[in-house]
Design a protein around this motif. Structure first.
Motif, PDB file in Angstrom:
ATOM      1  N   ARG A   7      25.415 -63.368   0.837  1.00 40.05           N
ATOM      2  CA  ARG A   7      25.134 -64.758   1.204  1.00 40.05           C
ATOM      3  C   ARG A   7      25.317 -65.003   2.691  1.00 40.05           C
ATOM      4  O   ARG A   7      26.154 -64.416   3.339  1.00 40.05           O
ATOM      5  CB  ARG A   7      26.077 -65.697   0.452  1.00 40.05           C
ATOM      6  CG  ARG A   7      25.651 -66.063  -0.947  1.00 40.05           C
ATOM      7  CD  ARG A   7      24.377 -66.844  -1.052  1.00 40.05           C
ATOM      8  NE  ARG A   7      23.210 -66.292  -0.370  1.00 40.05           N
ATOM      9  CZ  ARG A   7      22.049 -66.888  -0.291  1.00 40.05           C
ATOM     10  NH1 ARG A   7      21.875 -68.033  -0.852  1.00 40.05           N
ATOM     11  NH2 ARG A   7      21.038 -66.344   0.330  1.00 40.05           N
ATOM     12  N   GLN A   8      24.533 -65.897   3.203  1.00 45.70           N
ATOM     13  CA  GLN A   8      24.709 -66.394   4.553  1.00 45.70           C
ATOM     14  C   GLN A   8      24.696 -65.308   5.618  1.00 45.70           C
ATOM     15  O   GLN A   8      25.508 -65.305   6.520  1.00 45.70           O
ATOM     16  CB  GLN A   8      26.001 -67.194   4.656  1.00 45.70           C
ATOM     17  CG  GLN A   8      25.965 -68.563   3.988  1.00 45.70           C
ATOM     18  CD  GLN A   8      24.714 -69.375   4.281  1.00 45.70           C
ATOM     19  OE1 GLN A   8      23.582 -68.915   4.025  1.00 45.70           O
ATOM     20  NE2 GLN A   8      24.866 -70.567   4.790  1.00 45.70           N
ATOM     21  N   LEU A   9      23.825 -64.367   5.456  1.00 45.56           N
ATOM     22  CA  LEU A   9      23.638 -63.373   6.511  1.00 45.56           C
ATOM     23  C   LEU A   9      22.357 -63.700   7.250  1.00 45.56           C
ATOM     24  O   LEU A   9      21.363 -64.050   6.632  1.00 45.56           O
ATOM     25  CB  LEU A   9      23.517 -61.967   5.897  1.00 45.56           C
ATOM     26  CG  LEU A   9      24.754 -61.103   5.851  1.00 45.56           C
ATOM     27  CD1 LEU A   9      24.648 -59.965   6.830  1.00 45.56           C
ATOM     28  CD2 LEU A   9      26.008 -61.892   6.084  1.00 45.56           C
ATOM     29  N   SER A  10      22.375 -63.592   8.553  1.00 49.31           N
ATOM     30  CA  SER A  10      21.180 -63.932   9.298  1.00 49.31           C
ATOM     31  C   SER A  10      20.137 -62.833   9.151  1.00 49.31           C
ATOM     32  O   SER A  10      20.452 -61.677   8.856  1.00 49.31           O
ATOM     33  CB  SER A  10      21.521 -64.119  10.764  1.00 49.31           C
ATOM     34  OG  SER A  10      21.676 -62.879  11.383  1.00 49.31           O
ATOM     35  N   ASP A  11      18.894 -63.205   9.372  1.00 53.50           N
ATOM     36  CA  ASP A  11      17.824 -62.221   9.282  1.00 53.50           C
ATOM     37  C   ASP A  11      17.985 -61.135  10.346  1.00 53.50           C
ATOM     38  O   ASP A  11      17.583 -59.995  10.140  1.00 53.50           O
ATOM     39  CB  ASP A  11      16.459 -62.913   9.417  1.00 53.50           C
ATOM     40  CG  ASP A  11      16.369 -63.747  10.670  1.00 53.50           C
ATOM     41  OD1 ASP A  11      17.425 -64.159  11.191  1.00 53.50           O
ATOM     42  OD2 ASP A  11      15.246 -63.995  11.155  1.00 53.50           O
ATOM     43  N   LYS A  12      18.586 -61.499  11.462  1.00 53.49           N
ATOM     44  CA  LYS A  12      18.795 -60.497  12.496  1.00 53.49           C
ATOM     45  C   LYS A  12      19.677 -59.365  12.003  1.00 53.49           C
ATOM     46  O   LYS A  12      19.374 -58.185  12.193  1.00 53.49           O
ATOM     47  CB  LYS A  12      19.462 -61.131  13.721  1.00 53.49           C
ATOM     48  CG  LYS A  12      18.646 -62.212  14.345  1.00 53.49           C
ATOM     49  CD  LYS A  12      19.124 -62.488  15.748  1.00 53.49           C
ATOM     50  CE  LYS A  12      18.125 -63.400  16.448  1.00 53.49           C
ATOM     51  NZ  LYS A  12      18.313 -63.397  17.893  1.00 53.49           N
ATOM     52  N   VAL A  13      20.794 -59.737  11.404  1.00 53.87           N
ATOM     53  CA  VAL A  13      21.714 -58.709  10.913  1.00 53.87           C
ATOM     54  C   VAL A  13      21.028 -57.858   9.859  1.00 53.87           C
ATOM     55  O   VAL A  13      21.072 -56.625   9.909  1.00 53.87           O
ATOM     56  CB  VAL A  13      22.996 -59.355  10.339  1.00 53.87           C
ATOM     57  CG1 VAL A  13      23.871 -58.290   9.715  1.00 53.87           C
ATOM     58  CG2 VAL A  13      23.749 -60.093  11.421  1.00 53.87           C
TER      59      VAL A  13
END
Lengths: 217, 217
Positions: A7-13
DNA sequence: AGGTGTGAAGGGTTTCACAGCC
DNA sequence: GGCTGTGAAACCCTTCACACCT
């Protein structure tokens, strides 16, 4: 089960995690069983601090002075990125770009399965290109349902994109890779990533201009 | 001339500026001569505050209660984005993707001119595809020089990418749109934008998984 | 010594909110 | 009233730097 994980991981990561996985796959494990953060980071083109931070949510920990076990890190990454269910993908629009995508994804990518393509032009329907069967536009909903498609690559003309996107999401698709140069307005519950080739080329051209100016001084 | 203008602008801002330009071009000026920030922003999919901020470095100012003059804003944007010199582009690698790019860019984009393509396979050399002449790999430097190429789209196999990129930059190319799934290590003085299709698809698939999980609750 | 994990600092980007203007 | 331009705040992402480990 807590499930604070993905959850709540950015697309960048997430994007970088896929790069780490790909880089790790290119390492022959019989030759190199372990790798340091700065080594892997360099192959991907990021800093070692960033790599270590990106790995935090994945949960796998390396050991000091030894680095990361290549195979174990790979397994952790895949578990994290792939999740529980299948990732079946449909290519929508079999023009120049659509065909290229079919070839590209079917040969290169074992993590997402291309289950077919959709095309409006009746001349193409029923044919098989790059191992992909081509279905008619009116079969869209049926194919999504039957093949359990959750992801689609949209390579249709600009004018058709919003309509087709609506139908895809309504049929149950949860993720769209959109190549049409328009902003898609979608009801929540689906993720959209835009790949805008003209925009990318123009950005490159703009910076190229600047670099040229610099060179003339 | 001060020229604080185009310097030190992030790729994000420049990317959005190209989107504003494209959206403005689709407006019939006889029908709508003026546009508000929130209207244009909506078409592109950003907030009106962001649009207004992005326009600051461009220098064109709208008038309160009237908005922006469509034609004048277009002219300002083009002046800002295009700079002084020509933007000539070479497609490198005429596989599935390279061909699709040739078709895509030659038909759609008047801001960057595709002057030809480079390919290693001798069977293709000399042919003309989509109005683009195909040159041999050993002609790369000569073509860059003669056609004053400053931008290249790299669609060669992963293994060849670094080598070809080096040659392009050495020959004078200032901007690269790189489709090969590797990190390019280049000497400064050239801008690189990566379009990593597999990575993008995997990111979409990952989020699609999450959205699916949510739906099951 | 030379790695890893991570709190804290730093930098960049987006949003807020409001003065100024028509 | 309703728009624009923009300082200030909020937010996100990256880097620093150091405790801890082997």
């Amino acid at each position: 089960m807590p499930d604070i994980t993905t959850r709540q991981l950015s697309d960048k990561v997430i994007g970088r995690l896929t790069l780490y996985r790909r880089a790790l796959r290119e390492i022959d494990p019989t030759e190199q069983g372990t790798i340091f953060s700065h080594d892997l980071a360099k192959r991907v083109g990021v800093s070692s601090a960033q790599l270590r931070r990106d790995l935090m949510p994945v949960g796998y920990e390396g050991s000091p002075n030894r680095g990361y076990d290549v195979q174990k890190l790979l397994a952790s990454l895949s578990g994290f990125l792939d999740g529980a269910r299948d990732r079946n993908c449909l290519v929508v629009g079999v023009g120049n770009l659509g065909k290229a995508l079919m070839a590209y994804f079917t040969t290169r990518n074992p993590n997402v399965r291309i289950v077919g393509a959709i095309e409006a032009d009746p001349k193409l329907i029923g044919r098989i290109i790059n191992g992909c069967r081509i279905y008619g536009l009116d079969e869209l909903e049926a194919v999504v349902l039957q093949a359990e498609v959750t992801v689609a690559a949209l390579a249709v003309p600009r004018e058709a994109a919003q309509d087709v996107a609506n139908r895809l999401v309504h049929a149950g698709v949860k993720g769209l890779l959109n190549f049409a140069p328009v902003h898609l307005d979608l009801p929540g519950g689906a993720y959209v990533e835009n790949v805008d080739l003209t925009r990318s080329l123009e950005v490159v051209a703009c910076f190229a201009n600047q670099y040229s100016e610099e060179g003339r001084r």
